[in-house]
Design a protein around this motif. Sequence first.
Motif: not given
Lengths: 394, 463
Positions: B87-88, B91, B94-95, B138, B392, B396, B422, B425, B428
């Motif tokens: 996820f890190d 994310n 994504w950001w 992240f 996103w 992933y 989660y 995420l 943030t």
Amino acid sequence: MNDETQVIPVDLDRLQSRALLVGIAGLAACAIAAVSNHQQFLRSYLAGFLFWLAIAVGCLALLMLYHLVGGSWGFVIQRILEAGSRTLPLLALLLVPILFGLRVLYIWARPEDVAANTILQHKNIYLNIPFFLARMVLYFGLWVALAMLYNRWSRQHDGSGDGSWIDRAERLAAPGLIIYAVTISFAAVDLIMSLEPVWFSTAFGLMVICGQGVATFSFVIIMLSLASGRKPLAGFVTEQHFHDLGNLLLAFVMLWTYIAFAQFLIIWAGNLPDEISWYVTRLSGGWRIWALALLIFHFVVPFFLLLMRDIKKKAPRIVGVAGLLLVAHWAEMVWLVEPSFPPDRFHIHWMDVAAPIGIGGIWISLFVSQLKKRALLPLRHPKLAGVWEPAEET
Amino acid sequence: MSRNDNQERRGRPPEPVSVEVLAPGHTFATVTDKISSIVLTRRTPLYWLVGLGFALLLVMVLLTAITYLMGMGVGIYGVKIPVGWGFDIVNFVWWIGIGHAGTLISAILLLLRQQWRTSINRFAEAMTLFAVACAGMFPLLHMGRPWLFYWLLPYPNSMQVWPQFRSPLVWDVFAVSTYGTVSLIFWYVGLMPDVATLRDKAQSKTAKVIYGIMALGWRGSSRHWHRYETAYLLLAGLATPLVVSVHTVVSFDFTIGLPAGWHTTIFPPYFVAGAIYSGFAMVLTLAIPIRAFYGLEDFITHKHLENSAKILLATGLIVTYGYAMEAFMAWYSGDKFEWYMTSWRATGGYRLQYWLLILCNVVSVQFLWFKRLRRNVPFLFVISFIINLGMWMERYVIVVTSLSRDFVPSAWRPYSATIWDYATLIGTIGFFFVCFFLFLRLLPMIAIFEMRELVAKAEGGKR
């Protein structure tokens, strides 16, 4: 508004006939040499063909881009782009020698080589002669069809002044550009990448597209400058148009460099045998110097020159940069094609120069004859309302 | 206005303002009042308080997750070898992608002389800054020992630690921090004339002092404007390559490695296109509610929304080209790992995420071909949300599938996120909205003086 510094006086009629002579002479020389050295003729011819194809299809693509986003940069070159797109049937004709030489050029077209190579067998579903021919028919069919539609609408608009023809052109622009991007990407795979069928790169199509943008903008800048002494362009084309076109050329120079460098960096860092082998031949011996020259003259020098406003605004100067970039584009085509063939070291043949000149002579002759057929600006366009009376058309 | 003069000097008449980017009937005063009143005079609306409160709750979640992380280490996340990036990194990418629209709007659209950038640039830039801040968290948290982050920087030290400059992860440090810095300066420079306006119009002493300090002595003299215009144009030129460079370097994080599905040359351009795609989706996600709540339909018009939708369509098609070319080349290469990865993504354990990404990013955006739908505000809001989700999912799928099945089947392991993934995420997202709500309340969300320029041009056009 007339700016005398923009005009480079050239007699288009003489250009047309001389280009034709040069073209015939160049191709004739190559044809004679082809008897003794068939393979060398074909590879030189392929590089030359790719060079002019880039400009012809590029004209079609820029025409659609202009209809999609608008802007005065496209308005002044619209007729040049249209004339360029009308040469696409000639390019379909010029493709024929390559089609007859597929077995000489492409390893995948030789059954004995395919039988000995598992990767070629895997790719055989895609890389085989009938499917290759079918794809070529499809690509050229689509390009010629798009070019015909755009030219017909433009002519009808000239005749009637009915704005609905412009609307049609604008509506087709986005789908047309998608067709262009997809067909050119696959054509790049078919004509260039498959020369070394083990190699692959997902960014290759984009690199070719950006290279076509560079070549086409360079060509258009030169032609605009040559034609700007004629009515109705004379007095309409200003420094600002060259400035805008120069900026767009700069943008494409940067895009090409970006994609080409990213592709190189990723493959260099990965250093996988299937991928790096393509660069190993292209970056050893004399090809290394050739590649370095590409970096300098396809990017560094034009980049810094095109940053300068004074260069972009003065036609003779920007024409010089555009000419340099066309030479660099030719060098890129040679660099893409020639190292695929033996010998493994650097080699360049006089036909590598003669074939592009031969094809180019004939192409330019046709282009100029097409350009002369219509007024150099769409005179009934709303932008010109009240500026010219239709009677003034020459 | 001076930018106008500039254009005239270059021999270009000022472009007439299309009525579509600014509703008719506005004067200098109405524009100034309408935008500055949101900050200075209007009562703080209830929905603002509720929104901020909710976002703060999510920040609490973030703080809890970070605290627990500090105590326990990265084992609380779902990352386990071979999936060392979970996820890190998803994310983060994504950001940082969302953070691309702001600079694109401000810099590139400025250079392209697009008028419709004017009323959305300010909050898009703010959005960029906050998104970059979220993104930056992240990698730091993912290090496990965030307090040692400065080891990433090349500085002389006695530990004999020096960054590995061949690693794109180190390039990331420079790319992202440069981007954050330049975006901040760009935003702040653009803000100064407006902050001065707030200083002059503020009633309370405190506001006067704070805005006064922030305005850095801006008096609006012609010399100030002249310097300002030059600086802004230069900053735009400097920021333009950064729009491309950051996500290019992010894509190198993947492509420089060898896993199937990562090592492919089209990633740089298609990551950049994807970043702009998600950035504009977020612009719409934010702009549509804002214009409704604050009654800014005169300034953020249908034209802005429609043009953003067109950019979504264009970038969405580039992304689609990327997917298609990747799939074709996976087959064409004859590389069995590449082809396995492509087919496994579509049919394996993560096929749900994969098809969701195709549905969101490729299929849904095709609706934007229709002008009627591009002008349908609720529809645009929904589609922008879908694209945010799709982008996103894309990250992933890229991060997780390639790692969980690499070249050695005995090393294959599936990945699943934990509740702490989660929580971080969602946290943030809360942090982003807290920043954004505060921005809406404390600073002019639309560039006042640029709107006044539009008014001036519109009047000039009428004459």
